[in-house]
Write an enzyme that holds these catalytic residues in place. Sequence first.
Site, PDB file in Angstrom:
ATOM      1  N   HIS A 181      43.330  69.676  21.350  1.00 36.52           N
ATOM      2  CA  HIS A 181      43.439  68.614  22.347  1.00 36.52           C
ATOM      3  C   HIS A 181      44.921  68.314  22.542  1.00 36.52           C
ATOM      4  CE1 HIS A 181      39.168  66.761  21.728  1.00 36.52           C
ATOM      5  NE2 HIS A 181      39.136  68.073  21.885  1.00 36.52           N
ATOM      6  N   GLU A 184      46.641  65.638  22.432  1.00 40.06           N
ATOM      7  CA  GLU A 184      47.208  64.765  21.410  1.00 40.06           C
ATOM      8  C   GLU A 184      47.485  65.520  20.116  1.00 40.06           C
ATOM      9  OE1 GLU A 184      44.432  64.340  23.254  1.00 40.06           O
ATOM     10  OE2 GLU A 184      43.764  62.274  23.195  1.00 40.06           O
ATOM     11  N   CYS A 230      39.887  60.774  21.691  1.00 42.50           N
ATOM     12  CA  CYS A 230      38.596  60.923  21.013  1.00 42.50           C
ATOM     13  C   CYS A 230      38.754  60.548  19.536  1.00 42.50           C
ATOM     14  CB  CYS A 230      38.102  62.363  21.144  1.00 42.50           C
ATOM     15  SG  CYS A 230      39.065  63.542  20.157  1.00 42.50           S
ATOM     16  N   CYS A 280      41.336  62.798  17.552  1.00 42.01           N
ATOM     17  CA  CYS A 280      42.730  62.483  17.866  1.00 42.01           C
ATOM     18  C   CYS A 280      43.120  61.102  17.343  1.00 42.01           C
ATOM     19  CB  CYS A 280      42.961  62.592  19.368  1.00 42.01           C
ATOM     20  SG  CYS A 280      42.692  64.277  19.980  1.00 42.01           S
TER      21      CYS A 280
END
Length: 189
Positions: A93, A95, A123, A126
């Site tokens: 992701h 992040e 999410c 993260c």
Amino acid sequence: MRPQPLENRSTSTSIFRFHEGVVSLALQELSSKLVLCSRDMRTDIEFMELALEVARESAAAGEVPIGAILVHDHKMVARSGNRTIRDCDPTAHAEMVVLREASRVLGNYRLAGTTLYVTVEPCSMCAGAMIHARVPRLVYGCDDPKGGAVRSCFEIVQSPRLNHQVEVTSGILASECAAILQAFFVIRR
């Protein structure tokens, strides 16, 4: 005689929208007015615009258009969009990629004194990584009602049961962040 309600005689309409604790304003108003909703709104908008640019690059690469930037001492240390498809890695992701790169650049897995800018509410994975990295501040654009772990589905980053809490500013350029996601999924479907 009963008192009559006060009448609004103002000719201007409010440029602000307030929804569930987030103050936002229309896009056309951003360039002409300074709005103090966070401790440094001008800087937050500038960095979020960079995160939106990264999100657009991710969309062009066929990834879900989420962009992230990590800032330390008012300087961008790392930037990335989602890379899950390109890297064949479910943890890539935006992040996570940014946290890894910033840790490498700064030479420390603890990211004290940083701010993470993300176009969409992080999410749970993260959010957990932010806790472990001790990121002190998160700024994000739009909420993720199906997977957000800051306030939509879970409240991980500010849980008093954890040993670190993250200061959160949300709703920065929220409509622009949401529009990029919506446009991406309209094309994909």
